[in-house]
Design an enzyme around this catalytic site. Structure first.
Site, short mmCIF file in Angstrom:
data_model
loop_
_atom_site.label_atom_id
_atom_site.label_comp_id
_atom_site.label_asym_id
_atom_site.label_seq_id
_atom_site.Cartn_x
_atom_site.Cartn_y
_atom_site.Cartn_z
N GLU A 1 -1.83 -43.84 -10.86
CA GLU A 1 -0.75 -42.86 -10.58
C GLU A 1 -1.14 -41.43 -10.94
O GLU A 1 -0.67 -40.53 -10.24
CB GLU A 1 0.53 -43.29 -11.31
CG GLU A 1 1.15 -44.56 -10.76
CD GLU A 1 0.33 -45.82 -11.07
OE1 GLU A 1 -0.33 -45.86 -12.12
OE2 GLU A 1 0.35 -46.75 -10.25
N ASP B 1 -6.15 -50.16 -10.23
CA ASP B 1 -4.82 -50.18 -10.83
C ASP B 1 -4.61 -48.87 -11.59
O ASP B 1 -5.53 -48.05 -11.70
CB ASP B 1 -4.79 -51.38 -11.80
CG ASP B 1 -3.41 -51.69 -12.35
OD1 ASP B 1 -2.41 -51.37 -11.69
OD2 ASP B 1 -3.33 -52.27 -13.47
N ASP C 1 4.67 -53.97 -10.61
CA ASP C 1 5.18 -54.87 -11.64
C ASP C 1 6.65 -55.21 -11.45
O ASP C 1 7.53 -54.72 -12.15
CB ASP C 1 4.96 -54.25 -13.02
CG ASP C 1 3.48 -54.02 -13.30
OD1 ASP C 1 2.66 -54.65 -12.59
OD2 ASP C 1 3.16 -53.23 -14.19
O1 MIG Z 1 -0.35 -51.86 -17.89
O2 MIG Z 1 -4.09 -55.07 -15.73
O3 MIG Z 1 0.41 -53.64 -12.10
O4 MIG Z 1 -0.72 -56.15 -11.88
O5 MIG Z 1 -1.80 -57.30 -14.20
C1 MIG Z 1 -0.44 -52.98 -17.10
C2 MIG Z 1 -2.91 -55.56 -16.23
C3 MIG Z 1 -1.72 -52.95 -16.31
C4 MIG Z 1 -0.58 -53.36 -14.25
C5 MIG Z 1 -0.66 -54.03 -12.93
C6 MIG Z 1 -0.66 -55.52 -13.12
C7 MIG Z 1 -1.82 -55.92 -14.00
C8 MIG Z 1 -1.74 -55.19 -15.33
N1 MIG Z 1 -1.69 -53.74 -15.10
#
Ligand code: MIG
Length: 817
Positions: A438, A435, A513
């Site tokens: 980016e 995650d 999200d």
């Molecule tokens: O700043 O890990 O898109 O699916 O649950 C949020 C927590 C960080 C973003 C992801 C989301 C995930 C969440 N993450």
């Protein structure tokens, strides 16, 4: 207020950008040219244009800008997206001058170059069809000569890479655009103005741009003919697809080089196969990952995780995967876990395995600044972090507080990172979720500053150049590491951000999200189709929506809409209502169960499509235009889709309605629910109260199914159901089935081709069996339509048993009467 500021900002960007265009040079008249046998090079006063026929169907166009001394004409020739062996390939071609033009020809394409203007027109050699013709000469800004950084020699000066570059092509009145990766908005990208800059887009709006991924690739379609263009440039790029001017489309970048690949059609399918020849195909996923997933930010502690799986089992909701979001970690330190929440992680994972489910856990890129924490210490000792030009680490806040970030463009960092996964694999974790790549940083620009510096093949390039490929290199490190640690088993790695080529490092992705709203539910189809047509077949969205809480109607409709999409995962943010299918009891629970059951019944068909996608690059989920390119009615269709070429899905995407319009393309279609037939090339007003998911099957199809299990492997593939949809019209209809062990890379397989022929008053199926897995022992056939009375398998009459005709797995021919 926020919106206003944003619009002002956008305006500033636009003004700055146009300003730079005003002062740009264009390629203009050609003073010299040379045919090297590998490529054709044209020289203009300020630049060189290199045209390379990579294959007969792919032309690469590069522009190298001369520096003051007249050399250093091209940037280094390597790519993060295009496969190495392709970059050095070329097909035979001829180049002839006639009058004021040069004609470059491969076996299938002709490039006409006008010597006065350097305008390029790419045509099909067979019918002279003009695919992509320049509207204006290619343009670029004066390059800035690369300088040594005085303070730290060898690091270069990252601000000196920026030459904006622009390509402008003629736009036909009937031209449509598809692809461009993960984009909000419409499926047809004509009239859109989009940019590529990977962005943590928490709670993005249905037209917000850019979001998480960058795929500078699109498919153009005009006069029923398709072509593709891949702009291989990692900087922030822009795609004005007839937004500012209905006669032209423009793609441009804030830096780097004009370097694009033109791909011939004429079918969308061919364009995609050329594109994946350049950038790679998705490897086969482990079979469990095509089942139903449950996720939440976050399931913890251990007994809650186990309880979710138990609840699924006791409610008879099929479930294959449970996910661990960031709360499992020890204060958000990656590759660790909280010893009070998960006192025996391995024991918890084992328990979940014993119920037939798998566990996926999250790993973010940010590494907590914390001397004594092994990941941090190793990174510091080896200088594995992203640096500023003075060599100090880039530090920014993410979940654990201040973090440093691995420089995944460095091969040593990639292999170090890949090996870290052993820590998690030793606990039995089955797959991983990358995650925040980016990369996302909790600051006002949401990411690193421009002058962050990356290894980049020893070039020490700036964040402006490397931002969009951060995730690609991260997922590569993760995929290659896990692959290496798994002894021949298939990895599962999910990435949020990405760039072209993501698919070859597995590249399953979800659309980030989103929000619990019907608007966002509706958005999932055009978004998935855009990714599908950009070489990313394994796509999904958070079912029920991530931000906010879904009400039961929305959750139910979302489950139906997602049941036949490639990646099926329910997920929701911290502190929202529960969104598991049992959250609201009946009737919702039963309806959602029925939708999930449908997926599990169709698993053999679905798995065959995954194999096709990884083998031939055809998407799993397809826009109707992919199969019916001559049918104009499909060009803007974005509220229904095809699963493979045989099943059409038209979910209800609105609140409070009991019906919807369904367009069926030409041919006869079966209503999956009622078995009734409908004639295509027609739009129907179709009744679909809450418990109905409208699904249709094309005549002549043989759909492979199995009994519904509570996880994908609960029901073996020794016995496969074949649902035959008897053709209304004479003809030949082909269906396939692929079965393997679902987990090893070099698995044995069974491969079946079913050829159904109807003509001269008789109908038969020829079965061609290949492979040596020998898993499939029996088929059971059921018939829809055609009033079947008797079937004969390899000369022997088959008796009916409980509405099913059982035949041996080695049967070669079936006669139906
Ligand atoms: O700043 O890990 O898109 O699916 O649950 C949020 C927590 C960080 C973003 C992801 C989301 C995930 C969440 N993450």
């Amino acid at each position: 207020m926020f919106k206003l500021i944003k619009h002002l900002l956008l305006l500033c960007v636009a003004i700055l950008f146009n300003f730079s265009l005003l002062y740009a040079d264009s390629v203009a008249s050609i003073i010299n040219y040379v045919n090297t046998g590998k490529y054709l090079e044209l020289e203009t006063e300020k630049a060189y244009i290199k045209l390379t026929p990579v294959t007969n169907d792919i032309i690469r166009v590069r522009v190298g800008v001369k520096d003051v001394a007249g050399n250093n004409k091209y940037l280094e020739d390597y790519s993060y997206a295009v496969l190495d062996d392709v970059i050095n390939k070329n097909a035979n071609f001829t180049a002839t001058r006639r009058g004021n033009n040069i004609y470059m020809r491969t076996d299938s394409l002709e490039v006409e170059i006008d010597l006065d203007s350097a305008l390029i027109d790419i045509r099909d050699i067979k019918d002279g069809f003009s695919y992509a013709k320049d509207f204006e000469p290619m343009a670029f800004n004066e390059p800035v000569i690369r300088q040594e950084n005085i303070e730290k020699p060898g690091l270069g000066n990252p601000f000196n890479e920026g030459n904006s570059v622009t390509v402008t092509k003629r736009l036909a009145y009937n031209e449509h655009f598809y692809g461009l990766g993960e984009k909000t908005g419409k499926f047809d990208k004509r009239r859109s103005n989009l940019q590529m800059w990977n962005t943590d887009a928490y709670g993005y709006c249905p037209t917000c741009d850019p979001i998480y991924q960058s795929h500078p690739f699109f498919i153009g379609l005009k006069d029923d003919k398709a072509y593709g263009i891949f702009f291989d440039n990692t900087y922030r790029t822009y795609f004005d697809m007839g937004y500012t001017d209905e006669d032209r489309y423009i793609f441009s970048s804030e830096g780097g080089e004009i370097d694009y690949y033109f791909m011939r059609g004429p079918s969308i399918k061919e364009v995609l196969s050329h594109y994946t020849a350049l950038t790679g195909k998705m490897p086969m996923p482990p079979k469990w990952s095509i089942g139903h997933h449950l996720c939440r930010w976050s399931y913890y502690p251990d007994n809650e995780v186990i309880e979710v799986v138990e609840t699924a089992r006791s409610n008879k909701i099929p479930l294959d995967v449970i996910w661990l979001d960031i709360h499992y970690m020890d204060e958000y330190r990656i590759f660790t876990w909280d010893k009070t929440r998960f006192s025996d992680l391995k024991g918890t994972v084992d328990k979940i395995h014993s119920m037939g489910a798998k566990v996926v856990s999250m790993i973010d890129p940010g590494v907590k600044v914390d001397p004594g924490y092994f990941v941090y210490d190793e990174m510091m000792a080896n200088e594995y972090y992203v640096k500023y030009p003075d060599g100090s680490p880039v530090i920014g806040p993410v979940w654990p507080g201040d973090c440093i970030f691995p420089d995944f463009t460095n091969p040593s960092v990639r292999s170090w990172w890949g090996n870290l996964y052993k820590v998690m694999l030793d606990q039995g974790i089955d797959g991983f979720w990358n995650d925040m790549n980016e990369p996302a940083v909790f600051n006002d620009i949401k990411t690193m500053k421009d002058d962050a510096s990356f290894y980049d093949f020893g070039l020490n390039s700036s964040h402006r150049k490397m931002h969009n490929v951060y995730a690609l290199n991260m997922i590569r490190a993760t995929y290659e590491g896990v692959l290496n640690l798994m002894n021949g088993k298939r990895p599962f790695v999910l990435s949020r951000a990405g760039f072209s080529g993501l698919q070859r490092y597995f590249g399953v992705t979800w659309t980030g999200d989103n929000i619990s709203s019907f608007e966002h539910l509706k958005l999932t189809i055009p978004m998935f189709l855009g990714l599908s047509l950009s070489g990313i077949p394994f796509v999904g969205a958070d079912i029920g929506g991530f931000n906010d809480s879904a009400d039961p109607e929305l959750l139910t409709r979302w489950y139906q809409a997602a049941a036949l999409t490639p990646f099926m995962r329910e997920h929701t943010a911290v502190s929202t209502y529960d969104q598991e299918p049992w959250a609201y009891g009946d009737p919702y629970k039963s309806i959602m169960r029925e939708a999930i059951n449908l997926r599990y019944r169709l698993l053999p068909y679905l798995y065959t499509l995954f194999h096709e996608a990884s083998n031939e690059s055809s998407p799993i989920m397809r826009p109707l235009v992919y199969e019916y390119q001559n049918d104009e009615n499909t060009y803007n269709l974005e509220d229904e889709f095809l699963l493979g070429d045989k099943i059409l899905v038209a979910p209800v995407l609105e609140r409070g309605v009991n019906n919807r319009v369904v367009y069926l393309p030409k041919g006869t279609w079966y209503d999956y629910g009622s078995g009734e037939t409908l004639e295509g090339n027609w739009a129907y007003y179709y009744s679909a109260p809450l418990h109905v998911l409208p699904v249709f099957v094309k005549e002549g199809s043989i759909i492979a199914t199995k009994e519904v299990g509570q996880y994908v492997d609960e029901v073996s593939e020794e016995e496969i159901g074949l649902q035959v949809y008897m053709p209304a019209n004479d003809g030949e209809y082909t269906s396939t089935l692929y079965v393997d062990d679902g987990e090893t890379i070099n698995s044995e397989y069974d491969n079946f081709v079913f050829k159904l022929t109807k003509g001269n008053g008789s109908t038969n199926i020829e079965i061609n069996r290949g492979g040596s897995f020998n898993k499939v022992k029996r088929f059971y056939l059921t018939f829809n339509g055609g009033d079947v009375k008797k079937i004969v398998a390899d000369g022997k009459e088959v008796t009916i048993d409980n509405n099913r005709f059982y035949i041996d797995g080695n049967t070669k021919r079936i006669d139906i009467s």
